[in-house]
Design a protein around this motif. Structure first.
Motif, PDB file in Angstrom:
ATOM      1  N   LEU A  85     -10.625  39.693   5.425  1.00 47.09           N
ATOM      2  CA  LEU A  85     -11.425  40.519   4.511  1.00 47.09           C
ATOM      3  C   LEU A  85     -11.787  39.714   3.269  1.00 47.09           C
ATOM      4  O   LEU A  85     -10.904  39.193   2.578  1.00 47.09           O
ATOM      5  CB  LEU A  85     -10.639  41.777   4.114  1.00 47.09           C
ATOM      6  N   GLY A  86     -13.082  39.612   2.996  1.00 46.12           N
ATOM      7  CA  GLY A  86     -13.578  38.871   1.824  1.00 46.12           C
ATOM      8  C   GLY A  86     -13.657  39.780   0.610  1.00 46.12           C
ATOM      9  O   GLY A  86     -14.137  40.914   0.709  1.00 46.12           O
ATOM     10  N   ARG A 131      -0.696  46.042   3.719  1.00 50.56           N
ATOM     11  CA  ARG A 131      -0.753  46.460   5.130  1.00 50.56           C
ATOM     12  C   ARG A 131      -1.034  45.306   6.089  1.00 50.56           C
ATOM     13  O   ARG A 131      -0.605  45.331   7.234  1.00 50.56           O
ATOM     14  CB  ARG A 131      -1.822  47.540   5.305  1.00 50.56           C
ATOM     15  N   LEU A 132      -1.793  44.304   5.629  1.00 49.01           N
ATOM     16  CA  LEU A 132      -2.188  43.211   6.531  1.00 49.01           C
ATOM     17  C   LEU A 132      -1.508  41.889   6.195  1.00 49.01           C
ATOM     18  O   LEU A 132      -1.453  40.988   7.026  1.00 49.01           O
ATOM     19  CB  LEU A 132      -3.707  42.974   6.441  1.00 49.01           C
ATOM     20  N   GLY A 133      -1.048  41.766   4.958  1.00 43.07           N
ATOM     21  CA  GLY A 133      -0.502  40.496   4.478  1.00 43.07           C
ATOM     22  C   GLY A 133      -1.590  39.673   3.800  1.00 43.07           C
ATOM     23  O   GLY A 133      -2.783  39.808   4.107  1.00 43.07           O
ATOM     24  N   ALA A 134      -1.170  38.808   2.884  1.00 41.81           N
ATOM     25  CA  ALA A 134      -2.118  38.027   2.087  1.00 41.81           C
ATOM     26  C   ALA A 134      -2.876  37.006   2.920  1.00 41.81           C
ATOM     27  O   ALA A 134      -3.945  36.534   2.521  1.00 41.81           O
ATOM     28  CB  ALA A 134      -1.391  37.327   0.936  1.00 41.81           C
ATOM     29  N   ALA A 135      -2.342  36.661   4.092  1.00 38.26           N
ATOM     30  CA  ALA A 135      -3.019  35.675   4.944  1.00 38.26           C
ATOM     31  C   ALA A 135      -4.345  36.200   5.485  1.00 38.26           C
ATOM     32  O   ALA A 135      -5.132  35.438   6.050  1.00 38.26           O
ATOM     33  CB  ALA A 135      -2.104  35.263   6.092  1.00 38.26           C
ATOM     34  N   ARG A 136      -4.611  37.490   5.322  1.00 40.15           N
ATOM     35  CA  ARG A 136      -5.830  38.084   5.896  1.00 40.15           C
ATOM     36  C   ARG A 136      -6.872  38.434   4.836  1.00 40.15           C
ATOM     37  O   ARG A 136      -7.880  39.068   5.155  1.00 40.15           O
ATOM     38  CB  ARG A 136      -5.448  39.330   6.690  1.00 40.15           C
ATOM     39  N   VAL A 137      -6.627  38.056   3.596  1.00 42.82           N
ATOM     40  CA  VAL A 137      -7.565  38.364   2.504  1.00 42.82           C
ATOM     41  C   VAL A 137      -8.091  37.045   1.944  1.00 42.82           C
ATOM     42  O   VAL A 137      -7.312  36.131   1.687  1.00 42.82           O
ATOM     43  CB  VAL A 137      -6.869  39.193   1.394  1.00 42.82           C
ATOM     44  N   VAL A 138      -9.407  36.938   1.811  1.00 45.14           N
ATOM     45  CA  VAL A 138     -10.028  35.669   1.402  1.00 45.14           C
ATOM     46  C   VAL A 138     -10.914  35.907   0.187  1.00 45.14           C
ATOM     47  O   VAL A 138     -11.809  36.766   0.214  1.00 45.14           O
ATOM     48  CB  VAL A 138     -10.889  35.092   2.552  1.00 45.14           C
ATOM     49  N   PHE A 139     -10.684  35.103  -0.849  1.00 44.14           N
ATOM     50  CA  PHE A 139     -11.473  35.256  -2.070  1.00 44.14           C
ATOM     51  C   PHE A 139     -12.930  34.857  -1.865  1.00 44.14           C
ATOM     52  O   PHE A 139     -13.236  33.793  -1.322  1.00 44.14           O
ATOM     53  CB  PHE A 139     -10.870  34.394  -3.193  1.00 44.14           C
ATOM     54  N   GLY A 140     -13.827  35.740  -2.333  1.00 41.28           N
ATOM     55  CA  GLY A 140     -15.250  35.424  -2.409  1.00 41.28           C
ATOM     56  C   GLY A 140     -15.813  36.113  -3.633  1.00 41.28           C
ATOM     57  O   GLY A 140     -15.219  37.067  -4.159  1.00 41.28           O
ATOM     58  N   SER A 141     -16.958  35.620  -4.132  1.00 39.03           N
ATOM     59  CA  SER A 141     -17.521  36.234  -5.346  1.00 39.03           C
ATOM     60  C   SER A 141     -18.896  36.846  -5.134  1.00 39.03           C
ATOM     61  O   SER A 141     -19.278  37.770  -5.834  1.00 39.03           O
ATOM     62  CB  SER A 141     -17.606  35.190  -6.457  1.00 39.03           C
ATOM     63  N   ASP A 142     -19.675  36.301  -4.188  1.00 39.11           N
ATOM     64  CA  ASP A 142     -21.095  36.654  -4.040  1.00 39.11           C
ATOM     65  C   ASP A 142     -21.945  36.084  -5.174  1.00 39.11           C
ATOM     66  O   ASP A 142     -22.965  36.647  -5.539  1.00 39.11           O
ATOM     67  CB  ASP A 142     -21.324  38.166  -3.907  1.00 39.11           C
ATOM     68  N   TYR A 143     -21.532  34.913  -5.733  1.00 37.84           N
ATOM     69  CA  TYR A 143     -22.437  34.155  -6.585  1.00 37.84           C
ATOM     70  C   TYR A 143     -23.697  33.868  -5.746  1.00 37.84           C
ATOM     71  O   TYR A 143     -23.557  33.662  -4.548  1.00 37.84           O
ATOM     72  CB  TYR A 143     -21.766  32.831  -6.994  1.00 37.84           C
ATOM     73  N   ASN A 144     -24.890  33.861  -6.169  1.00 39.37           N
ATOM     74  CA  ASN A 144     -25.516  33.917  -7.446  1.00 39.37           C
ATOM     75  C   ASN A 144     -25.832  35.320  -7.928  1.00 39.37           C
ATOM     76  O   ASN A 144     -26.601  35.487  -8.878  1.00 39.37           O
ATOM     77  CB  ASN A 144     -26.789  33.056  -7.450  1.00 39.37           C
ATOM     78  N   LEU A 145     -25.211  36.301  -7.282  1.00 42.79           N
ATOM     79  CA  LEU A 145     -25.407  37.691  -7.690  1.00 42.79           C
ATOM     80  C   LEU A 145     -24.264  38.164  -8.585  1.00 42.79           C
ATOM     81  O   LEU A 145     -24.408  39.154  -9.296  1.00 42.79           O
ATOM     82  CB  LEU A 145     -25.515  38.590  -6.451  1.00 42.79           C
TER      83      LEU A 145
END
Ligand SMILES: [Zn+2]
Length: 250
Positions: free
Chosen positions: A184-185, A201-215
């Motif tokens: 999950l981003g 519920r899923l653990g940190a290994a399943r969460v991925v940082f994203g920002s949606d730059y340039n927005l």
């Protein structure tokens, strides 16, 4: 490394170019705008895709020509008709990006099958936009597709849909169905409690940082993760380790 956080995040969700859609007011940035900002913010790197203009060839070559401290990777923006372009650019590609809302087709559409087959053979993760338009960009369609392609890793943008209940429903369905190849981003997610819920519920290994730059502003979304008050190890997984693992399988 960022002077305030002591971390070097990797952004799994960035755009470079000019948006055609009036929704984003034709926002336009070049690769130099991104690299200047991300170097100043102490980021480790970014996975960059185009805008709805889908200028894959131009962006891939711009990224290739960059020679600074950032680890820049290219995500190919899929169109039903650009499989030939993907074949030509395959050596530059680190991931695929499928945006069902812009393409007005769900990720389960047969038009995407050859792209998913290529992702499977090349080891590329597939980033899928998920939103509130459930018939086209709903998380259930993305999860069903992930179950049909168990060898491909899927990153669901906006943690499955940019609304708290959609994120909860996405997490719950992943747990209930035991889906292992979905990440999950965090782009556009403003509520740190949603990050906490997914990690619990899923653990940190399943969460991925994203920002949606340039927005969006990249550091604002780093702080959503940090505000979740996770462990140092969990922060490291979300902010750069998971992305690195996903992208080095290729
Ligand atoms: Zn995006």
């Amino acid at each position: 490394m960022n002077k305030t956080t002591g971390l070097s995040p990797f952004d799994m969700h960035c755009h470079v170019g000019t948006w055609q859609t009036p929704d984003f007011c034709h926002r336009s940035t070049g690769l130099g705008d991104l690299t200047t900002l991300y170097e100043r913010l102490g980021f480790a790197g970014a996975l960059i895709t185009t805008t709805d203009m889908a200028d894959n060839t131009g962006l891939a070559h711009e990224i290739e020509a960059y020679s600074g401290p950032l680890d820049l990777r290219f995500a190919f923006w899929v169109l039903p008709a650009n499989l030939n372009e993907l074949n030509k650019l395959a050596g530059h590609v680190a991931a695929l990006k499928i945006h069902p809302s812009f393409l007005r087709r769900p990720v389960s559409d047969p038009a995407f099958k050859p792209f998913l087959a290529m992702a499977r053979s090349m080891g590329w993760p597939v980033v899928v936009h998920c939103g509130r338009w459930q018939e086209v960009a709903g998380f259930e369609l993305a999860l069903d597709t992930a179950r049909q392609w168990p060898e491909v890793n899927f990153v669901l943008s906006h943690m499955g849909g940019d609304a708290p209940c959609l994120v909860h429903d996405t997490v719950d369905r992943i747990v209930r169905l035991g889906i292992k190849n979905v990440f999950l981003g965090t782009e556009s997610i403003r509520q740190f409690d949603l990050v906490q819920y997914a990690v619990s519920r899923l653990g940190a290994a399943r969460v991925v940082f994203g920002s949606d730059y340039n927005l969006n502003s990249p550091s604002a979304f780093v702080h959503v993760v940090l505000d979740a008050e996770l462990t140092t190890e969990e922060n490291e997984l979300i902010l750069y380790r998971n992305a690195r693992d996903l992208l080095t399988q290729a």
